[in-house]
Design an enzyme around this catalytic site. Structure first.
Site, PDB file in Angstrom:
ATOM      1  CE  LYS A   1      -4.347   1.243   0.141  1.00 37.80           C
ATOM      2  NZ  LYS A   1      -5.508   0.604  -0.475  1.00 37.80           N
TER       3      LYS A   1
ATOM      4  CG  ASP B   1      -7.333   3.468  -0.946  1.00 40.91           C
ATOM      5  OD1 ASP B   1      -8.030   2.446  -0.901  1.00 40.91           O
ATOM      6  OD2 ASP B   1      -7.183   4.206   0.048  1.00 40.91           O
TER       7      ASP B   1
ATOM      8  CG  PHE C   1     -21.739   9.181  -4.344  1.00 36.65           C
ATOM      9  CD1 PHE C   1     -22.598   8.098  -4.416  1.00 36.65           C
ATOM     10  CD2 PHE C   1     -21.420   9.851  -5.515  1.00 36.65           C
ATOM     11  CE1 PHE C   1     -23.139   7.687  -5.624  1.00 36.65           C
ATOM     12  CE2 PHE C   1     -21.957   9.453  -6.734  1.00 36.65           C
ATOM     13  CZ  PHE C   1     -22.835   8.371  -6.787  1.00 36.65           C
ATOM     14  N   GLY C   2     -17.820   7.806  -3.363  1.00 38.22           N
ATOM     15  CA  GLY C   2     -16.553   7.887  -4.080  1.00 38.22           C
ATOM     16  C   GLY C   2     -16.430   6.779  -5.101  1.00 38.22           C
ATOM     17  CG  ASN C   3     -12.414   6.108  -6.594  1.00 37.08           C
ATOM     18  OD1 ASN C   3     -12.664   6.934  -7.460  1.00 37.08           O
ATOM     19  ND2 ASN C   3     -11.296   6.167  -5.855  1.00 37.08           N
ATOM     20  CB  VAL C   4     -15.709   2.032  -3.295  1.00 35.21           C
ATOM     21  CG1 VAL C   4     -16.455   0.908  -2.640  1.00 35.21           C
ATOM     22  CG2 VAL C   4     -14.277   1.625  -3.593  1.00 35.21           C
TER      23      VAL C   4
HETATM   24  P1  NDP Z   1     -12.945   8.007  -2.543  1.00 41.25           P
HETATM   25  O1  NDP Z   1     -12.008   9.023  -2.073  1.00 41.25           O
HETATM   26  O2  NDP Z   1     -13.242   7.903  -3.992  1.00 41.25           O
HETATM   27  O3  NDP Z   1     -14.323   8.142  -1.753  1.00 41.25           O
HETATM   28  C1  NDP Z   1     -14.396   8.245  -0.375  1.00 41.25           C
HETATM   29  C2  NDP Z   1     -15.793   8.734  -0.041  1.00 41.25           C
HETATM   30  O4  NDP Z   1     -15.956   8.759   1.362  1.00 41.25           O
HETATM   31  C3  NDP Z   1     -16.048  10.167  -0.540  1.00 41.25           C
HETATM   32  O5  NDP Z   1     -17.389  10.261  -0.921  1.00 41.25           O
HETATM   33  C4  NDP Z   1     -15.750  10.998   0.714  1.00 41.25           C
HETATM   34  O6  NDP Z   1     -16.472  12.220   0.726  1.00 41.25           O
HETATM   35  C5  NDP Z   1     -16.282  10.074   1.795  1.00 41.25           C
HETATM   36  N1  NDP Z   1     -15.634  10.301   3.082  1.00 41.25           N
HETATM   37  C6  NDP Z   1     -14.332  10.559   3.341  1.00 41.25           C
HETATM   38  N2  NDP Z   1     -14.134  10.681   4.664  1.00 41.25           N
HETATM   39  C7  NDP Z   1     -15.332  10.463   5.244  1.00 41.25           C
HETATM   40  C8  NDP Z   1     -15.784  10.458   6.576  1.00 41.25           C
HETATM   41  N3  NDP Z   1     -14.951  10.696   7.580  1.00 41.25           N
HETATM   42  N4  NDP Z   1     -17.095  10.211   6.808  1.00 41.25           N
HETATM   43  C9  NDP Z   1     -17.958   9.968   5.776  1.00 41.25           C
HETATM   44  N5  NDP Z   1     -17.576   9.975   4.485  1.00 41.25           N
HETATM   45  C10 NDP Z   1     -16.285  10.219   4.231  1.00 41.25           C
HETATM   46  O7  NDP Z   1     -12.384   6.575  -1.980  1.00 41.25           O
HETATM   47  P2  NDP Z   1     -12.732   5.125  -2.482  1.00 41.25           P
HETATM   48  O8  NDP Z   1     -14.151   5.043  -2.876  1.00 41.25           O
HETATM   49  O9  NDP Z   1     -11.676   4.681  -3.426  1.00 41.25           O
HETATM   50  O10 NDP Z   1     -12.498   4.280  -1.151  1.00 41.25           O
HETATM   51  C11 NDP Z   1     -13.514   4.121  -0.154  1.00 41.25           C
HETATM   52  C12 NDP Z   1     -13.131   2.950   0.739  1.00 41.25           C
HETATM   53  O11 NDP Z   1     -13.049   1.754  -0.050  1.00 41.25           O
HETATM   54  C13 NDP Z   1     -11.766   3.090   1.429  1.00 41.25           C
HETATM   55  O12 NDP Z   1     -11.828   2.444   2.685  1.00 41.25           O
HETATM   56  C14 NDP Z   1     -10.834   2.307   0.503  1.00 41.25           C
HETATM   57  O13 NDP Z   1      -9.683   1.841   1.171  1.00 41.25           O
HETATM   58  C15 NDP Z   1     -11.763   1.154   0.135  1.00 41.25           C
HETATM   59  N6  NDP Z   1     -11.388   0.455  -1.098  1.00 41.25           N
HETATM   60  C16 NDP Z   1     -11.230   1.128  -2.276  1.00 41.25           C
HETATM   61  C17 NDP Z   1     -10.917   0.432  -3.429  1.00 41.25           C
HETATM   62  C18 NDP Z   1     -10.856   1.091  -4.767  1.00 41.25           C
HETATM   63  O14 NDP Z   1     -10.853   0.346  -5.762  1.00 41.25           O
HETATM   64  N7  NDP Z   1     -10.848   2.398  -4.864  1.00 41.25           N
HETATM   65  C19 NDP Z   1     -10.662  -1.032  -3.395  1.00 41.25           C
HETATM   66  C20 NDP Z   1     -10.926  -1.638  -2.119  1.00 41.25           C
HETATM   67  C21 NDP Z   1     -11.246  -0.910  -1.019  1.00 41.25           C
HETATM   68  P3  NDP Z   1     -15.744  13.543   0.200  1.00 41.25           P
HETATM   69  O15 NDP Z   1     -15.369  13.248  -1.225  1.00 41.25           O
HETATM   70  O16 NDP Z   1     -16.776  14.583   0.365  1.00 41.25           O
HETATM   71  O17 NDP Z   1     -14.544  13.694   1.095  1.00 41.25           O
END
Ligand code: NDP
Length: 445
Positions: free
Chosen positions: A124, A164, A236-239
């Site tokens: 990582k 990530d 509401f991110g990548n995942v």
């Molecule tokens: P992103 O940065 O794309 O999305 C994260 C989301 O979570 C955003 O909507 C963000 O909001 C929100 N967020 C961040 N901090 C907080 C918080 N404290 N409380 C509530 N919401 C929060 O990340 P990913 O979608 O890539 O990753 C999300 C999770 O999935 C992580 O744990 C990651 O390790 C895991 N993961 C990701 C993979 C991937 O392929 N990307 C693979 C396997 C696991 P805002 O944008 O407004 O900050």
């Protein structure tokens, strides 16, 4: 093995690394019995060799913003274990990034990657750089500066990074662009690449789709399905968007999404159009809350709260580690939740997991639930090596296969005497045995 002694010794060696110690503790507790039943593991000091990364690279990143101001960030790559394949794991760009968080993620990644059945080790990386509010050119300059150090230690058979938190297709493009410039080779060293330059179909959706397929398996063994189920999702991110899309497609109703400042509750549920609308807002770096509430007045924003207070059948935390705690778990249980799929890495605190287990609920841990992302990354590596592209249907079918085989592995090792399935135990034991046996075969290294 005595879990307590090992954790005490790690606490002394790595004081304050709470996320890392939490992750190690959870795995060791699950595997203690099987470890002690197999003296060959102890003889080869498998645990002592597994809990410390092979190496960690830490470096300074200097970059200039659009006003000409110089900024300095810290970058790391944790190469944890390569017993079954090249180090593999994403790059997190977030102000909270530190070595404890990257070590916890790298450690988890070892077992998750083993579960996928593909030959990938665990690693990582990341930086405390905050991509929020930065312009495109600032992101590019940062990513290029990051890669000026990282390129020395990665390679298609050595270490293959991916996305990530804070690292999506755009960041991977800038990093891979600089890597190619420095290396003069067109090798697939990143996964999550754009389709035009070596990426795989379905990779952007893979973590969310895979998590939904895993949840579908949990429902299936209970003779149940997504049809009509209410689902609370965080982030509401990548995942999270992939989760929302697939759950909706399978007939579930996603009623929440969230950010660090609160959650959106949409009683009618998201649909494909609403998801597209949100993705457009996200792509243009806009705040999604206000426009969404204006466009869909039936939805409301609940500031400063987490979605776990909303009554639902299925909870799918998809944002960040430790986002669902013991109190949240109690509220969900009191409101009748039946299935919890941890999509984020270590999204639930140990107290929350214990509460779900005590209530005999179906709880899928992150390393099993979210393994579809790295699973399709593995498929992207295969396609790059073969210099061909599989169709969407082919990749999706393989993703399905990976997720259901992970579910089978969880059942194999997690079924308890009373019939309850401890998915945490199942995933940890299945992942551990594969890596530990490979380490035995490879000698003391
Ligand atoms: P992103 O940065 O794309 O999305 C994260 C989301 O979570 C955003 O909507 C963000 O909001 C929100 N967020 C961040 N901090 C907080 C918080 N404290 N409380 C509530 N919401 C929060 O990340 P990913 O979608 O890539 O990753 C999300 C999770 O999935 C992580 O744990 C990651 O390790 C895991 N993961 C990701 C993979 C991937 O392929 N990307 C693979 C396997 C696991 P805002 O944008 O407004 O900050």
């Amino acid at each position: 093995m005595n879990v307590k002694n090992i954790i005490t010794s790690l606490e002394t060696k790595h004081p304050g690394e709470k996320e890392y110690l939490q992750a190690v503790h959870e795995v060791l507790e699950s595997i203690e019995t099987i470890y002690n039943e197999n003296p060959q593991y102890e003889a080869a000091k498998i645990i002592e060799r597994l809990v410390e990364p092979d190496r960690i690279l830490t470096f300074r990143i200097s970059w200039t913003d659009d006003e000409g101001q110089v900024h300095v960030n810290l970058g790391h790559r944790v190469q944890f274990n390569n017993a079954i394949g090249p180090y593999k794991g994403g790059i997190r760009l977030h102000p909270s990034v530190n070595l404890s968080i990257l070590k916890f993620l790298g450690f988890e990644q070892i077992f998750k990657n083993a579960l996928t059945t593909l030959p990938m080790g665990g690693g990582k990386g990341g930086s405390d750089f905050n991509p929020k509010g930065k312009s495109d050119s600032e992101i590019m300059r940062f990513c290029q500066a990051f890669m000026l150090e990282l390129w020395r230690v990665i390679g298609p058979s050595t270490d293959v990074p991916a996305g990530d938190i804070g690292t999506g297709g755009r960041e991977i493009g800038y990093m891979y662009g600089m890597y190619k410039k420095l290396k003069l080779e067109n090798e697939g060293v990143f996964t999550g690449k754009g389709l035009n330059w070596g990426g795989s179909l379905i990779r952007p959706e893979a973590t969310g789709f895979g998590a939904t397929y895993f949840t579908k398996e949990m429902l299936k063994i209970n003779n149940d399905n997504f049809e009509g189920k209410t689902v609370c999702v965080s982030g509401f991110g990548n995942v999270a968007w992939g989760v929302a899309l697939k759950v909706t497609e399978l007939g579930g109703k996603v009623i929440t999404i969230s950010g660090p400042d609160g959650y959106i509750y949409d009683e009618k549920g998201l649909d494909a159009d609403k998801i597209d609308y949100l993705l457009d807002l996200r792509a243009s770096n806009n705040d999604i809350v206000k426009p969404y509430i204006d466009e869909f007045p039936e939805a409301k924003f609940v500031a400063g709260k987490k979605p776990w207070e909303v009554k639902c059948d299925i909870a799918m935390p998809s944002a960040i580690q430790n986002e669902l705690n013991g109190d949240d778990a109690k509220t969900l249980i009191a409101n009748g939740v039946k299935y919890i799929s941890e999509v984020s890495n270590m999204g639930c605190t140990p107290e929350a997991v214990e509460a779900f287990h005590n209530a005999k609920l179906f709880f899928g841990p992150g390393k099993a639930v979210n393994a579809g992302g790295v699973g399709v990354s593995g498929l992207e590596m295969s396609q790059n090596a073969m210099k061909l592209n599989w169709t969407e249907e082919e990749v999706d079918a393989k993703l399905h296969q990976i997720m259901s085989s992970i579910h089978v592995a969880c059942l194999k090792y997690g079924k308890q005497e009373d019939g309850y399935i401890d998915y945490v135990k199942g995933a940890n034991i299945a992942g551990f045995i594969k890596v530990a046996d490979a380490m035995l075969d490879l000698g003391i290294t």
